[in-house]
Design a protein around this motif. Structure first.
Motif, PDB file in Angstrom:
ATOM      1  N   GLU A   1      38.403  72.771  22.515  1.00 12.60           N
ATOM      2  CA  GLU A   1      37.092  73.186  21.831  1.00 12.60           C
ATOM      3  C   GLU A   1      37.148  73.435  20.506  1.00 12.60           C
ATOM      4  OE1 GLU A   1      35.845  76.072  24.570  1.00 12.60           O
ATOM      5  OE2 GLU A   1      35.886  74.945  26.256  1.00 12.60           O
ATOM      6  N   GLN A   2      38.353  74.468  19.759  1.00 14.85           N
ATOM      7  CA  GLN A   2      38.237  74.455  18.620  1.00 14.85           C
ATOM      8  C   GLN A   2      38.324  73.827  17.629  1.00 14.85           C
ATOM      9  OE1 GLN A   2      36.973  78.077  17.442  1.00 14.85           O
ATOM     10  NE2 GLN A   2      36.466  78.067  19.280  1.00 14.85           N
TER      11      GLN A   2
ATOM     12  N   GLN B   1      41.573  86.943  30.917  1.00 16.12           N
ATOM     13  CA  GLN B   1      41.286  85.783  30.581  1.00 16.12           C
ATOM     14  C   GLN B   1      39.868  85.512  29.850  1.00 16.12           C
ATOM     15  OE1 GLN B   1      42.582  86.807  33.406  1.00 16.12           O
ATOM     16  NE2 GLN B   1      41.744  85.651  35.488  1.00 16.12           N
ATOM     17  N   HIS B   2      39.036  86.264  30.561  1.00 17.44           N
ATOM     18  CA  HIS B   2      37.539  86.392  29.752  1.00 17.44           C
ATOM     19  C   HIS B   2      37.626  86.732  28.424  1.00 17.44           C
ATOM     20  CE1 HIS B   2      36.651  86.942  34.441  1.00 17.44           C
ATOM     21  NE2 HIS B   2      36.581  85.735  34.131  1.00 17.44           N
TER      22      HIS B   2
ATOM     23  N   ALA C   1      38.105  83.515  21.021  1.00 19.73           N
ATOM     24  CA  ALA C   1      38.818  81.818  20.904  1.00 19.73           C
ATOM     25  C   ALA C   1      38.910  81.727  19.516  1.00 19.73           C
ATOM     26  CB  ALA C   1      37.700  80.696  21.388  1.00 19.73           C
TER      27      ALA C   1
ATOM     28  N   ARG D   1      38.926  83.959  26.027  1.00 18.02           N
ATOM     29  CA  ARG D   1      37.803  83.080  25.796  1.00 18.02           C
ATOM     30  C   ARG D   1      37.081  83.613  24.539  1.00 18.02           C
ATOM     31  NH1 ARG D   1      36.295  78.493  27.987  1.00 18.02           N
ATOM     32  NH2 ARG D   1      37.434  78.836  29.791  1.00 18.02           N
ATOM     33  N   GLU D   2      36.639  84.774  24.664  1.00 18.93           N
ATOM     34  CA  GLU D   2      35.628  85.307  23.800  1.00 18.93           C
ATOM     35  C   GLU D   2      36.349  85.525  22.323  1.00 18.93           C
ATOM     36  OE1 GLU D   2      34.644  89.422  25.197  1.00 18.93           O
ATOM     37  OE2 GLU D   2      33.568  88.499  27.131  1.00 18.93           O
TER      38      GLU D   2
ATOM     39  N   GLN E   1      41.970  75.096  26.782  1.00 16.07           N
ATOM     40  CA  GLN E   1      40.524  74.768  26.599  1.00 16.07           C
ATOM     41  C   GLN E   1      39.869  75.388  25.247  1.00 16.07           C
ATOM     42  OE1 GLN E   1      38.583  76.837  29.918  1.00 16.07           O
ATOM     43  NE2 GLN E   1      38.960  75.157  31.414  1.00 16.07           N
ATOM     44  N   ILE E   2      40.327  76.497  24.957  1.00 13.69           N
ATOM     45  CA  ILE E   2      40.375  77.131  23.510  1.00 13.69           C
ATOM     46  C   ILE E   2      40.866  76.130  22.527  1.00 13.69           C
ATOM     47  CG2 ILE E   2      40.944  78.877  21.904  1.00 13.69           C
ATOM     48  CD1 ILE E   2      40.673  80.851  24.195  1.00 13.69           C
TER      49      ILE E   2
ATOM     50  N   GLU F   1      45.568  81.065  34.998  1.00  7.38           N
ATOM     51  CA  GLU F   1      44.320  80.997  34.357  1.00  7.38           C
ATOM     52  C   GLU F   1      44.223  80.962  32.790  1.00  7.38           C
ATOM     53  OE1 GLU F   1      40.957  83.075  36.157  1.00  7.38           O
ATOM     54  OE2 GLU F   1      41.797  82.982  38.202  1.00  7.38           O
TER      55      GLU F   1
ATOM     56  N   VAL G   1      43.076  78.576  30.276  1.00  8.45           N
ATOM     57  CA  VAL G   1      41.871  78.987  29.146  1.00  8.45           C
ATOM     58  C   VAL G   1      42.551  78.637  27.697  1.00  8.45           C
ATOM     59  CG1 VAL G   1      40.840  81.063  27.877  1.00  8.45           C
ATOM     60  CG2 VAL G   1      40.754  80.615  30.577  1.00  8.45           C
TER      61      VAL G   1
ATOM     62  N   ASN H   1      42.520  80.619  18.041  1.00  5.71           N
ATOM     63  CA  ASN H   1      42.955  79.405  17.538  1.00  5.71           C
ATOM     64  C   ASN H   1      43.542  79.610  16.217  1.00  5.71           C
ATOM     65  OD1 ASN H   1      42.761  76.321  17.675  1.00  5.71           O
ATOM     66  ND2 ASN H   1      41.180  76.786  15.904  1.00  5.71           N
TER      67      ASN H   1
END
Length: 693
Positions: A665-666, A622-623, A629, A626-627, A661-662, A654, A658, A633
């Motif tokens: 945010e994107q 999951q980390h 993203a 996010r990296e 959120q991606i 999770e 995430v 997207n």
């Protein structure tokens, strides 16, 4: 354009209808009913001529309470059976247990007001009914429900029906207990009256048993008041008559020694193979995937040649396990039947509506080894039922305390992951010889096949399935080591295949040659379960896969298939895999294979790794998600399918957060809008999960 004549039109319509039927399998909820999931008793001819009219059945057998179950792995059936038993013993209800797929529902509008219907329903996958409950679910939740009386739905055709519901679900899935909630809502809408609250058990939180126990007591109280029932002291009443047959020998060809049905007993087993008639499949290859001494991960190739079994990439293979000899010995010893383990017994239902859960005649050893879930979690209610048969007053008092005090039970039994025999051993060294064996047959669930995501492509190897499985061995502090039933069974098969004549992984031994040595030559009983976890039909469509640990299994098949398509000259879309493990040098499974696929697919394959124990700060998939993203997207904008396989409780939940959120945010959206888009992806099938607790 050429004119379409009448015949052309008819053919065209037929093709369209057929295509829709094929892809939906008649489902209103994206449910694919497994065509192989016919019943055990059908293969044995037990249902020939049986009525599908439950009201007629209740009338003929003098029953006033029917307990329907919708069960995928046997758990809901077990709870339904327990309710039936308790209702009979405590309140004098005349109960009948009913598999939902065995009966029709269009005459439920004639359900008598002095009788009771109980629905014990598991939710399977993403809010889907179990295979045996699909027809009932679609019937009761349909917009045009039609009953025999012709009374329309808005005029409350079920106004005479009183009912009770209990659902089995998993809160790690978005549609938690969806099936029982939808059924409850629709039964009420149709005029039926629910007694007590709609119970819900949560397997995801590990509280299923306590949820059930907390629900049933107030339910029984409400039911007693509603129907004028009087509670009485519960006294054990056997559902089965068990008699020893001294004139028979285990060598007799009519005695079942672990064969699942008559065809297997007679050595004439033939298809179709399904959930009640497994194919005895040869293991053509097995190898170790880890490079570490204290952990094992198996890769196995299981041949389907000659079985007519087919699978699609993303399906599951079911493996029928055998209990470890060590645990079989322990169980037989604890219940005082070790000295007659090979005695032939006949099991006959006392009530005409009861079903013997395995073939008979058989032996004590066979029932425990092949048919009983003796290594499963212990039911507090079942332990309590053994109190009258305890060998002495001290152990009787201890059992009563365990049954009445859930915190004490958690401390003494549940937290130590004891199985039933281990729990009783911790109470006293004396055998529980007075426990009727029929009580064990009724109270211990049937051992169930274990399902594994197939880690191969059906396009690449149509007559062989791959399995990827970590051999489970969990050390419980201050107690013992819990061994996975099926994975250690498979591990022993691997060791035998490598030349070990008497494999005993972790001190466990297995009857790996099967009943009457019919599995000799490294065979395992299997069947295929079809899944909705599928690659897009257009290979040029991008895909994003999240698969840490053995969650990578189906994605090995996905990538294997895309590499084969690319080799044929087809355009393959971006294939993005997030894979996680502890250490790249210890448990990076399929590393060499992925390197080969990388060279074949080039820039259309990207593998992002997360090695959780190589740095002081643990890094998980999951980390890494996010990296990446921006790329994620962009692929989603290109209508990429998103897949998650692995642990539901933490990782999958999770990842879901995430991803929302991606997207937010994107794209410059509010957080809740990102969550809505992910929910929409789930609804339209572009976000798929194959997860477990």
């Amino acid at each position: 354009m050429a004119q379409v004549d009448t015949l052309d039109l008819v053919v065209l319509v037929a093709l369209i209808v057929g295509t829709v039927a094929y892809f939906t399998k008649g489902s209103l909820w994206g449910v694919v009913k497994d065509p192989y999931a016919t019943t055990y008793s059908t293969i044995n001819g037990a249902k020939a001529g049986q009525t599908r009219d439950i009201l007629q059945k209740m009338e003929e057998t003098g029953k006033n309470c029917v307990i329907f179950y919708g069960s995928q792995t046997g758990t809901a059936e077990d709870y339904a059976s327990r309710l039936a038993k308790e209702g009979s013993q405590r309140f004098g209800l005349k109960t009948i247990l009913a598999d939902l797929e065995d009966y029709d529902y269009d005459n439920l509008d004639k359900f008598p007001d002095d009788k009771l219907a109980v629905f014990v329903l598991a939710t399977y996958g993403e809010g889907e009914p179990t295979d045996n409950a699909v027809d009932f679910f679609q019937f009761v939740s349909g917009e045009d429900v039609s009953f025999e009386s012709g009374v329309p739905a808005d005029e409350k055709p079920l106004s005479n029906m009183k009912y009770v519901t209990f659902g089995l679900g998993n809160n790690t899935y978005e549609h938690y207990n969806a099936v029982v909630r939808i059924v409850d809502t629709n039964l009420t809408k149709l005029g039926a009256k629910r007694i007590g609250t709609a119970g819900e058990g949560d397997d995801g939180a590990g509280t299923m048993e306590e949820d059930y126990l907390a629900w049933k007591e107030p339910m029984w109280k409400a039911l007693a008041e509603e129907m004028g029932l009087e509670e009485r002291e519960a006294v054990y009443e056997a559902a089965f008559e068990i008699t020893e047959a001294p004139d028979m020998s285990p060598e007799d060809d009519t005695v079942y020694l672990g064969e699942p049905n008559q065809n297997h007993l007679e050595g004439s087993s033939q298809g179709p193979y399904h959930a009640h008639n497994p194919f005895i499949a040869p293991i053509s290859e097995s190898r170790e995937l880890f490079n570490v001494k204290d952990r094992n991960c198996l890769h196995m190739e299981i041949s389907l040649a000659g079985s007519n079994l087919t699978y699609q990439t993303g399906d599951h293979v079911a493996i029928w396990p055998t209990n470890a000899g060590k645990e079989v010995d322990r169980f037989l010893s604890v219940f005082g039947v070790a000295d007659k383990r090979n005695s032939v017994i006949k099991v006959k239902p006392i009530d005409v509506t009861a079903k013997v859960p395995f073939p008979t005649p058989t032996t004590y050893d066979t029932i425990v080894r092949y048919h009983s879930e003796i290594c499963g979690p212990v039911s507090r209610q079942f332990v309590s039922s053994l109190a009258p048969f305890a060998p002495d007053e001290a152990s009787r008092a201890e059992i009563k305390r365990l049954g009445e005090d859930k915190d004490y039970f958690q401390e003494r039994v549940a937290s130590k992951y004891y199985n039933l025999a281990q729990a009783l051993e911790s109470i006293t060294s004396q055998p529980f010889s007075s426990v009727p064996f029929s009580l064990l047959v009724e109270g211990i669930p049937k051992i169930q096949p274990r399902y594994y995501s197939i880690s191969s492509s059906s396009l690449v190897q149509s007559d062989k399935v791959s399995v990827t499985a970590v051999v489970e061995s969990i050390r419980v502090p201050g107690a013992h080591t819990v061994k996975g039933v099926t994975t250690n069974y498979l591990y022993s098969l691997k060791l035998k295949q490598e030349g070990d004549p008497n494999p005993d992984p972790h001190g466990l031994t297995y009857a790996i040659t099967g009943p009457r040595n019919k599995y000799d030559g490294i065979h395992v009983p299997v069947h295929i379960r079809h899944s909705n976890f599928k690659l897009p039909s257009d290979p040029s469509k991008p895909i994003i896969m999240i698969g840490p640990g053995t969650g990578v299994a189906p994605f090995r098949g996905f990538i294997q298939e895309r590499a084969a398509l690319a080799a044929k000259g087809e355009k393959v879309g971006m294939t993005l895999l997030f894979f996680g493990c502890r250490n790249r040098n210890e448990d990076f499974m399929y590393k060499e294979e992925f390197e080969k696929y990388q060279s074949q697919l080039g820039d259309s394959l990207k593998i992002v790794t997360a090695f959780s124990r190589e740095t002081s700060q643990k890094v998980y998939v999951q980390h890494r998600l996010r990296e990446e993203a921006v790329l994620v997207n962009e692929l989603l904008k290109q209508k990429a399918n998103f897949y998650v396989c692995g642990d539901a409780a933490n990782m999958a939940r999770e990842v879901n957060v995430v991803l929302g959120q991606i997207i937010a945010e994107q794209r410059g959206l509010a957080p809740e809008k990102g969550e809505e888009i992910v929910k929409h992806m789930r609804t339209n099938g572009s976000y798929q999960e194959d997860v477990w607790s």
